[in-house]
Design a protein around this motif. Structure first.
Motif, mmCIF file in Angstrom:
data_model
loop_
_atom_site.group_PDB
_atom_site.id
_atom_site.type_symbol
_atom_site.label_atom_id
_atom_site.label_comp_id
_atom_site.label_asym_id
_atom_site.label_seq_id
_atom_site.Cartn_x
_atom_site.Cartn_y
_atom_site.Cartn_z
ATOM 1 N N SER A 120 36.634 31.818 27.292
ATOM 2 C CA SER A 120 37.890 32.468 26.915
ATOM 3 C C SER A 120 38.459 31.944 25.609
ATOM 4 C CB SER A 120 38.912 32.310 28.052
ATOM 5 O OG SER A 120 39.134 30.944 28.320
ATOM 6 N N SER A 121 37.740 31.071 24.902
ATOM 7 C CA SER A 121 38.296 30.462 23.698
ATOM 8 C C SER A 121 38.579 31.467 22.587
ATOM 9 C CB SER A 121 37.371 29.350 23.195
ATOM 10 O OG SER A 121 36.091 29.879 22.899
ATOM 11 N N GLY A 122 37.826 32.548 22.495
ATOM 12 C CA GLY A 122 38.038 33.515 21.426
ATOM 13 C C GLY A 122 38.779 34.760 21.872
ATOM 14 N N LEU A 123 39.365 34.742 23.047
ATOM 15 C CA LEU A 123 40.013 35.926 23.600
ATOM 16 C C LEU A 123 41.513 35.878 23.381
ATOM 17 C CD1 LEU A 123 38.206 36.174 27.048
ATOM 18 C CD2 LEU A 123 37.696 37.432 24.971
ATOM 19 N N SER A 124 42.147 37.030 23.552
ATOM 20 C CA SER A 124 43.605 37.075 23.522
ATOM 21 C C SER A 124 44.138 36.208 24.661
ATOM 22 C CB SER A 124 44.095 38.511 23.712
ATOM 23 O OG SER A 124 43.836 38.944 25.043
ATOM 24 N N ASP A 125 45.392 35.780 24.527
ATOM 25 C CA ASP A 125 46.006 34.982 25.581
ATOM 26 C C ASP A 125 45.967 35.712 26.915
ATOM 27 O OD1 ASP A 125 46.565 32.982 23.784
ATOM 28 O OD2 ASP A 125 48.679 33.506 23.555
ATOM 29 N N GLU A 126 46.219 37.024 26.898
ATOM 30 C CA GLU A 126 46.247 37.792 28.145
ATOM 31 C C GLU A 126 44.888 37.767 28.835
ATOM 32 O OE1 GLU A 126 47.418 42.197 29.821
ATOM 33 O OE2 GLU A 126 46.734 42.032 27.745
ATOM 34 N N GLU A 176 32.406 39.789 32.063
ATOM 35 C CA GLU A 176 31.878 40.501 30.891
ATOM 36 C C GLU A 176 32.714 41.744 30.599
ATOM 37 O OE1 GLU A 176 27.730 42.502 29.259
ATOM 38 O OE2 GLU A 176 27.748 41.511 31.200
ATOM 39 N N VAL A 177 33.117 42.454 31.642
ATOM 40 C CA VAL A 177 33.965 43.634 31.453
ATOM 41 C C VAL A 177 35.289 43.223 30.807
ATOM 42 C CG1 VAL A 177 35.288 45.435 32.660
ATOM 43 C CG2 VAL A 177 32.909 45.008 33.280
ATOM 44 N N VAL A 178 35.891 42.140 31.291
ATOM 45 C CA VAL A 178 37.163 41.688 30.725
ATOM 46 C C VAL A 178 36.989 41.316 29.252
ATOM 47 C CG1 VAL A 178 38.980 39.918 30.848
ATOM 48 C CG2 VAL A 178 38.045 40.894 32.953
ATOM 49 N N VAL A 179 35.898 40.639 28.937
ATOM 50 C CA VAL A 179 35.658 40.189 27.562
ATOM 51 C C VAL A 179 35.383 41.361 26.629
ATOM 52 C CG1 VAL A 179 34.014 38.904 26.120
ATOM 53 C CG2 VAL A 179 34.873 37.888 28.222
ATOM 54 N N THR A 180 34.619 42.338 27.081
ATOM 55 C CA THR A 180 34.128 43.374 26.174
ATOM 56 C C THR A 180 34.906 44.682 26.194
ATOM 57 O OG1 THR A 180 32.522 44.172 27.812
ATOM 58 C CG2 THR A 180 31.776 42.442 26.280
ATOM 59 N N LEU A 181 35.730 44.914 27.177
ATOM 60 C CA LEU A 181 36.464 46.172 27.247
ATOM 61 C C LEU A 181 37.390 46.283 26.032
ATOM 62 C CD1 LEU A 181 36.731 48.571 29.262
ATOM 63 C CD2 LEU A 181 38.820 47.471 30.063
ATOM 64 N N PRO A 182 37.311 47.382 25.303
ATOM 65 C CA PRO A 182 38.131 47.505 24.099
ATOM 66 C C PRO A 182 39.641 47.462 24.355
ATOM 67 C CG PRO A 182 36.396 49.157 24.091
ATOM 68 C CD PRO A 182 36.374 48.492 25.443
ATOM 69 N N ASP A 232 44.104 34.301 30.119
ATOM 70 C CA ASP A 232 44.888 34.002 31.325
ATOM 71 C C ASP A 232 44.302 34.701 32.546
ATOM 72 O OD1 ASP A 232 46.619 32.404 29.890
ATOM 73 O OD2 ASP A 232 48.256 33.871 29.856
ATOM 74 N N LEU A 233 43.935 35.965 32.401
ATOM 75 C CA LEU A 233 43.346 36.701 33.525
ATOM 76 C C LEU A 233 42.060 36.028 33.997
ATOM 77 C CD1 LEU A 233 43.918 40.350 32.255
ATOM 78 C CD2 LEU A 233 44.961 39.326 34.285
ATOM 79 N N LEU A 234 41.182 35.688 33.054
ATOM 80 C CA LEU A 234 39.909 35.073 33.419
ATOM 81 C C LEU A 234 40.090 33.685 34.021
ATOM 82 C CD1 LEU A 234 37.692 36.176 30.414
ATOM 83 C CD2 LEU A 234 37.532 36.954 32.786
#
Length: 186
Positions: free
Chosen positions: A15-21, A126-132, A24-26
């Motif tokens: 989750s290091s490169g993801l939005s905060d939201e 993977e869905v959480v990470v890649t979903l636009p 947090d979900l992951l």
């Protein structure tokens, strides 16, 4: 960033490169998955399939169920309600198959159930990470427990997965404590 670079060596979302939201979900989902899996530490296949309360639930069955839930909702996020059963049209045979999701069947092992859950979790991550866009929404399938005509966004589905995982981790803790006194916390 390539998809394979967004996952750790253990198959968990990085989750290091993801939005905060999304992070947090992951992270919240990972915490509740851990508590659910932790209830099975040191158990045999027989113990994982044992009912220890008045409920029909067993630890292996709970994990099978949560894996199936994640798989089904990930499909829903990606493809919509056509991937889910129309619960209002289910037959007795359909309900029997659904009930088998909550118990360990002959030939099933705890290791196999945990591996299946890890794969379902990896795919959900993977869905959480890649979903636009987490605002992508679909109408819910027909079921007595859904409001007719309601739609859920991917975000709402993920919150539902988190809630269901947390709820079943609590059930699992009670089942494990009834089995041999072991607790997840405390």
């Amino acid at each position: 960033m390539a998809i394979n670079e967004q996952f750790t060596e253990r198959g968990q979302a990085d989750s290091s490169g993801l939005s905060d939201e999304r992070a947090d979900l992951l992270e919240t989902l990972a915490k509740h998955r851990h508590f659910l899996r932790f209830t099975t530490r040191g158990l045999t296949d027989e113990q994982a399939g044992q009912r220890t309360t008045a409920s029909e639930l067993c630890l292996g069955g709970l994990i099978k169920h949560v894996a199936a839930v994640e798989r089904g909702w990930a499909d829903f996020i990606l493809e919509g309600p056509s991937t889910m059963a129309d619960f209002s049209a289910m037959t007795e045979e359909d309900f029997a198959r659904w009930a088998d999701e909550f118990r360990m069947l002959p030939g099933e092992t705890l290791a196999g159930v945990l591996d299946d859950y890890a794969e379902a979790a990896r795919r959900t991550d993977e869905v959480v990470v890649t979903l636009p866009d987490l605002n992508v929404a679909h109408p819910l399938p027909s079921a007595p427990w859904f409001e007719p005509g309601a739609k859920w966004s991917a975000r709402r589905v993920l919150l539902h997965i988190i809630a269901e995982t947390a709820q079943h981790a609590g059930h699992a803790d009670i089942i494990r404590e009834s089995l041999d006194g072991a607790k997840s916390m405390g």
